[in-house]
Motif scaffolding. Structure first.
Motif, mmCIF file in Angstrom:
data_model
loop_
_atom_site.group_PDB
_atom_site.id
_atom_site.type_symbol
_atom_site.label_atom_id
_atom_site.label_comp_id
_atom_site.label_asym_id
_atom_site.label_seq_id
_atom_site.Cartn_x
_atom_site.Cartn_y
_atom_site.Cartn_z
ATOM 1 N N MET A 23 0.831 -1.209 0.000
ATOM 2 C CA MET A 23 0.000 0.000 0.000
ATOM 3 C C MET A 23 0.867 1.261 0.000
ATOM 4 S SD MET A 23 -3.180 -1.022 0.098
ATOM 5 C CE MET A 23 -4.218 0.221 0.797
ATOM 6 N N GLY A 24 0.450 2.255 -0.769
ATOM 7 C CA GLY A 24 1.096 3.560 -0.743
ATOM 8 C C GLY A 24 2.567 3.543 -1.083
ATOM 9 N N ILE A 25 2.925 2.811 -2.106
ATOM 10 C CA ILE A 25 4.333 2.721 -2.515
ATOM 11 C C ILE A 25 4.698 3.993 -3.283
ATOM 12 C CG2 ILE A 25 6.004 1.441 -3.897
ATOM 13 C CD1 ILE A 25 4.173 -1.052 -3.388
ATOM 14 N N ASP A 26 5.692 4.708 -2.768
ATOM 15 C CA ASP A 26 6.118 5.949 -3.413
ATOM 16 C C ASP A 26 6.819 5.656 -4.731
ATOM 17 O OD1 ASP A 26 5.124 7.572 -1.371
ATOM 18 O OD2 ASP A 26 6.996 7.469 -0.242
ATOM 19 N N ILE A 27 6.490 6.471 -5.738
ATOM 20 C CA ILE A 27 7.076 6.367 -7.066
ATOM 21 C C ILE A 27 7.792 7.680 -7.374
ATOM 22 C CG2 ILE A 27 6.607 6.067 -9.537
ATOM 23 C CD1 ILE A 27 5.952 3.572 -7.854
ATOM 24 N N ASP A 28 9.049 7.611 -7.741
ATOM 25 C CA ASP A 28 9.811 8.792 -8.132
ATOM 26 C C ASP A 28 9.525 9.062 -9.606
ATOM 27 O OD1 ASP A 28 11.639 10.759 -8.794
ATOM 28 O OD2 ASP A 28 13.359 9.729 -7.903
ATOM 29 N N VAL A 29 8.687 10.058 -9.875
ATOM 30 C CA VAL A 29 8.276 10.334 -11.255
ATOM 31 C C VAL A 29 9.413 10.912 -12.096
ATOM 32 C CG1 VAL A 29 5.825 10.587 -10.719
ATOM 33 C CG2 VAL A 29 7.298 12.598 -10.666
ATOM 34 N N ARG A 30 10.499 11.350 -11.454
ATOM 35 C CA ARG A 30 11.651 11.864 -12.211
ATOM 36 C C ARG A 30 12.494 10.732 -12.772
ATOM 37 N NH1 ARG A 30 13.923 14.827 -7.314
ATOM 38 N NH2 ARG A 30 13.145 12.843 -6.587
ATOM 39 N N ASP A 31 12.365 9.548 -12.187
ATOM 40 C CA ASP A 31 13.100 8.367 -12.619
ATOM 41 C C ASP A 31 12.258 7.645 -13.677
ATOM 42 O OD1 ASP A 31 13.428 5.269 -12.309
ATOM 43 O OD2 ASP A 31 15.292 6.112 -11.471
ATOM 44 N N ASP A 32 12.776 7.540 -14.893
ATOM 45 C CA ASP A 32 12.005 6.952 -15.995
ATOM 46 C C ASP A 32 11.509 5.547 -15.682
ATOM 47 O OD1 ASP A 32 12.294 9.245 -17.522
ATOM 48 O OD2 ASP A 32 13.977 8.460 -18.678
ATOM 49 N N ALA A 33 12.362 4.711 -15.120
ATOM 50 C CA ALA A 33 11.968 3.332 -14.831
ATOM 51 C C ALA A 33 10.861 3.288 -13.778
ATOM 52 C CB ALA A 33 13.173 2.516 -14.373
ATOM 53 N N GLN A 34 10.991 4.097 -12.739
ATOM 54 C CA GLN A 34 9.938 4.119 -11.724
ATOM 55 C C GLN A 34 8.654 4.730 -12.278
ATOM 56 O OE1 GLN A 34 10.530 5.316 -7.663
ATOM 57 N NE2 GLN A 34 12.671 4.641 -7.698
ATOM 58 N N PHE A 35 8.781 5.802 -13.048
ATOM 59 C CA PHE A 35 7.572 6.421 -13.591
ATOM 60 C C PHE A 35 6.776 5.425 -14.423
ATOM 61 C CE2 PHE A 35 5.249 8.317 -17.086
ATOM 62 C CZ PHE A 35 4.328 9.079 -16.365
ATOM 63 N N GLU A 36 7.451 4.610 -15.222
ATOM 64 C CA GLU A 36 6.748 3.666 -16.103
ATOM 65 C C GLU A 36 5.897 2.659 -15.334
ATOM 66 O OE1 GLU A 36 5.977 3.591 -19.305
ATOM 67 O OE2 GLU A 36 6.965 5.529 -19.389
ATOM 68 N N LEU A 37 6.175 2.488 -14.040
ATOM 69 C CA LEU A 37 5.329 1.621 -13.222
ATOM 70 C C LEU A 37 3.918 2.190 -13.117
ATOM 71 C CD1 LEU A 37 7.867 0.865 -10.347
ATOM 72 C CD2 LEU A 37 7.338 -0.580 -12.330
ATOM 73 N N LEU A 38 3.803 3.514 -13.069
ATOM 74 C CA LEU A 38 2.482 4.146 -12.946
ATOM 75 C C LEU A 38 1.568 3.862 -14.130
ATOM 76 C CD1 LEU A 38 3.131 7.635 -11.320
ATOM 77 C CD2 LEU A 38 1.703 5.804 -10.434
ATOM 78 N N PRO A 39 1.976 4.188 -15.371
ATOM 79 C CA PRO A 39 1.063 3.909 -16.485
ATOM 80 C C PRO A 39 0.806 2.413 -16.695
ATOM 81 C CG PRO A 39 3.083 4.920 -17.297
ATOM 82 C CD PRO A 39 3.144 4.948 -15.814
ATOM 83 N N ASP A 40 1.758 1.575 -16.263
ATOM 84 C CA ASP A 40 1.530 0.136 -16.379
ATOM 85 C C ASP A 40 0.498 -0.354 -15.370
ATOM 86 O OD1 ASP A 40 3.282 -0.208 -18.473
ATOM 87 O OD2 ASP A 40 4.830 -1.233 -17.298
ATOM 88 N N LEU A 41 0.625 0.093 -14.123
ATOM 89 C CA LEU A 41 -0.192 -0.472 -13.053
ATOM 90 C C LEU A 41 -1.436 0.338 -12.703
ATOM 91 C CD1 LEU A 41 2.664 -1.706 -10.687
ATOM 92 C CD2 LEU A 41 1.413 -2.995 -12.427
#
Length: 167
Positions: A83-101
């Protein structure tokens, strides 16, 4: 939606009746368009449905982010690891988790300061986004190129302001 003066007036919503594929595209296009205006983001690594095979890799990369935050002391040890896993939107690899999930999770959100800019929930059936008129036009154009009709997003009716009864 944010008007030309950056005031929130209405938030476009995901309209019902979209195919699951179109709903995923809508989430993805919205997040890619809004990325530069998101300071902080987080998501829940839970879904009401099985994770689609196409996003399992992203799901598997999400849980270690919570573990690393615990190890770094930025996340409580007793917190639910999904729950509530922080995503660093400045990091391309981490950001891509958002549109995927985001189209599949029970909850994902992005904020600019204290303002909610993007909120996806209910495993792809709910999406709210704060857009300027220019962003809304751009998003509709992006959706059009994907074959998604402009009716895919709608704005909620403004609630009437209750009368002032203090006088």
């Amino acid at each position: 939606m944010i008007n030309q003066h950056d005031d929130v007036s209405r938030e476009p919503l995901l309209a019902g009746g979209l195919s699951p594929t179109d709903a995923v595209l809508l989430h993805r296009e919205t997040l890619h368009m809004l990325r530069s205006g998101i300071d902080t983001a987080h998501l829940d690594a839970y879904s009401d449905d099985p994770w689609p095979p196409t996003v399992l890799r992203s799901y598997e990369h999400t849980l270690p982010l919570a573990q690393k935050a615990v190890a770094a002391g930025t996340r409580p040890r007793h917190a639910d690891p999904g729950m509530g896993i922080d995503i660093d939107v400045r990091d391309d690899a981490q950001f891509e988790l958002l549109p995927d999930l985001a189209p599949h999770t029970i909850h994902a959100e992005g904020r600019r300061g204290n303002q909610l800019v993007f909120n996806a929930s209910d495993s792809g059936t709910s999406l709210r986004m704060a857009l300027t008129q220019e962003q809304k036009t751009e998003l509709l154009s992006r959706l059009h190129t994907q074959g998604i009709p402009p009716q895919a997003i709608t704005s909620p009716a403004l609630r009437p302001t209750p009368p002032d009864t203090t006088s």
